[in-house]
Write a protein that holds these residues in place. Structure first.
Motif, short mmCIF file in Angstrom:
data_model
loop_
_atom_site.label_atom_id
_atom_site.label_comp_id
_atom_site.label_asym_id
_atom_site.label_seq_id
_atom_site.Cartn_x
_atom_site.Cartn_y
_atom_site.Cartn_z
N ALA A 50 0.79 -1.07 -0.15
CA ALA A 50 0.01 0.01 0.00
C ALA A 50 0.90 1.33 0.03
O ALA A 50 0.61 2.30 -0.81
N ARG A 51 1.96 1.30 0.83
CA ARG A 51 2.72 2.40 0.94
C ARG A 51 3.55 2.57 -0.44
O ARG A 51 3.81 3.87 -0.89
N ALA A 52 3.93 1.39 -1.26
CA ALA A 52 4.72 1.63 -2.51
C ALA A 52 3.63 2.04 -3.67
O ALA A 52 4.04 2.97 -4.36
N PHE A 53 2.30 1.95 -3.48
CA PHE A 53 1.24 2.29 -4.31
C PHE A 53 1.03 3.84 -4.06
O PHE A 53 0.95 4.64 -4.92
N ASN A 54 1.10 4.18 -2.64
CA ASN A 54 1.25 5.68 -2.23
C ASN A 54 2.28 6.56 -3.01
O ASN A 54 2.17 7.39 -3.59
N ARG A 55 3.43 5.84 -3.18
CA ARG A 55 4.78 6.34 -3.63
C ARG A 55 4.37 6.64 -5.13
O ARG A 55 4.95 7.68 -5.63
N LEU A 93 -0.29 14.50 -5.04
CA LEU A 93 1.11 14.50 -4.48
C LEU A 93 1.25 14.63 -3.00
O LEU A 93 2.07 13.86 -2.33
N ALA A 94 0.54 15.46 -2.24
CA ALA A 94 0.91 15.73 -0.74
C ALA A 94 0.32 14.43 -0.12
O ALA A 94 0.94 13.82 0.65
N ALA A 95 -0.75 13.78 -0.72
CA ALA A 95 -1.64 12.52 -0.09
C ALA A 95 -0.53 11.59 -0.18
O ALA A 95 -0.40 10.46 0.67
N GLY A 96 -0.03 11.53 -1.44
CA GLY A 96 0.88 9.96 -1.72
C GLY A 96 2.06 10.24 -1.01
O GLY A 96 2.77 9.31 -0.42
N GLY A 164 -3.78 5.65 -5.77
CA GLY A 164 -3.91 5.88 -4.43
C GLY A 164 -5.11 5.39 -3.59
O GLY A 164 -5.03 4.85 -2.32
N ALA A 165 -6.19 5.16 -4.55
CA ALA A 165 -7.31 4.84 -3.82
C ALA A 165 -7.39 3.34 -3.34
O ALA A 165 -7.57 3.03 -2.43
N VAL A 166 -6.54 2.65 -4.41
CA VAL A 166 -6.52 1.06 -3.98
C VAL A 166 -5.40 0.93 -2.94
O VAL A 166 -5.72 -0.05 -2.09
N GLY A 301 4.06 -1.94 -10.38
CA GLY A 301 3.97 -3.16 -10.61
C GLY A 301 4.92 -4.04 -9.94
O GLY A 301 4.56 -5.08 -9.45
N LEU A 302 6.12 -3.62 -9.48
CA LEU A 302 7.07 -4.24 -8.63
C LEU A 302 6.37 -4.50 -7.19
O LEU A 302 6.52 -5.87 -6.65
N ALA A 303 5.52 -3.54 -6.65
CA ALA A 303 5.09 -3.81 -5.32
C ALA A 303 3.86 -4.81 -5.52
O ALA A 303 3.78 -5.92 -4.65
#
Length: 312
Positions: A50-55, A93-96, A164-166, A301-303
């Motif tokens: 989840a954190r990787a998808f945020n990034r 961007l800030a949310a990510g 970000g939503a997922v 994709g790597l995450a």
């Protein structure tokens, strides 16, 4: 433009590509360490994904913020709605960045709302750009597709919101065998990232076709990225196991985004006045912020692959 300036621009771009590749490898190594230290299905793996998808969402939002800022400034913000992607991408961007630092196991309501807003803005922007193409003389034609508002550009904002939503949705899932969209989370995330890669390369193919593929390197994104998407989709649909070919190809794709910035910087430097006339040439040259969108989706994709490998 002197050859020295062009070489300098290329050096900066390739240095950025090398730095990007190092960052990708470091992040991948960190992710692998988490996977190795975390027992199968135990809490931690899906939070790391989840954190990787945020990034990834943050990197896509940064690309949209800078690219739409340049393009809409060139359009003199003739329509006040042209400020919308700047606001929503800045919030995304800030949310990510906030989500990337958050190891909590519950979705953040404000971040989730921002991501949904970014997705809605991306859909609306696609409608506005489509209207911009169709209202011109000739309507749906190659000339208008080349020079009117780019139809695919707002989809990057939609993808930023979707990633970000997922990520936020994944945080609410149980630690053991998390599910998204009725399927294993790793599979769902892998398919989402694969679809995003294909959608992104479509816009690139159109713009490079407009440029007549005058540099053979312009074929790189339209050949490397579709293969990465296919390998990722296969890994998502196949039984959970190590997919080292897909992993290696996604790393190459992630590095390609940063190297692409170097070539775009070279394209800007080749215009009259080069970087000394950057206020004009950055508007007329190849879009400098666009290539990192590949990097963002490849990192997602790597995450997804790391998460998929932990599933039964």
């Amino acid at each position: 433009m002197s050859a020295t300036t062009q070489r300098a621009a290329m050096f900066v771009g390739l240095a950025a590509g090398a730095a990007g590749l190092v960052a990708v490898l470091a992040r991948e190594r960190a992710g692998s360490s988490i996977k190795d230290l975390t027992p199968r299905g135990e809490s931690g793996t899906h939070i790391a994904a989840a954190r990787a998808f945020n990034r990834s969402s943050a990197l896509l939002a940064l690309s949209v913020l800078t690219d739409s800022g340049i393009e809409h400034y060139r359009g003199s913000f003739a329509n006040k709605a042209m400020f919308t992607p700047l606001i929503t991408s800045a919030l995304s961007l800030a949310a990510g960045l906030h989500g990337a630092a958050d190891s909590g196991s519950r979705r953040h309501r404000a971040r989730h709302a921002i991501y949904l807003g970014a997705g809605a803005a991306g859909i609306a922007g696609t409608g506005f750009h489509l209207y911009n193409v169709l209202k011109r003389p000739g309507g749906w034609s190659w000339n208008n597709l080349f020079y009117a508002a780019p139809i695919g550009a707002p989809m990057a904002l939609l993808l930023s919101g979707a990633l970000g939503a997922v990520a936020e949705r994944l945080r609410d899932e149980p630690a053991v065998e998390p599910q998204l969209l009725g399927m294993a989370a790793g599979r769902a995330l892998g398919l989402l990232a694969a679809a995003g890669l294909i959608g992104t390369v479509g816009e690139v193919a159109l713009m490079h076709f407009r440029g007549s593929y005058q540099n053979p390197v312009m074929y790189a994104p339209v050949t490397i990225v579709p293969v990465a998407s296919a390998l990722l989709a296969h890994a998502a649909l196949a039984a959970p196991r190590e997919h080292w070919v897909a992993r290696a190809w996604l790393r190459i794709t992630a590095a390609l985004g940063f190297v692409g910035m170097g070539f775009h910087a070279r394209g800007i430097a080749r215009n009259q006045g080069g970087w000394r006339n950057w206020t004009q040439n950055i508007l007329n040259g190849p879009p400098l912020p666009a290539p990192p969108s590949f990097s963002a989706l490849a990192l997602a994709g790597l995450a997804a692959l790391r998460l998929r490998e932990t599933e039964k």
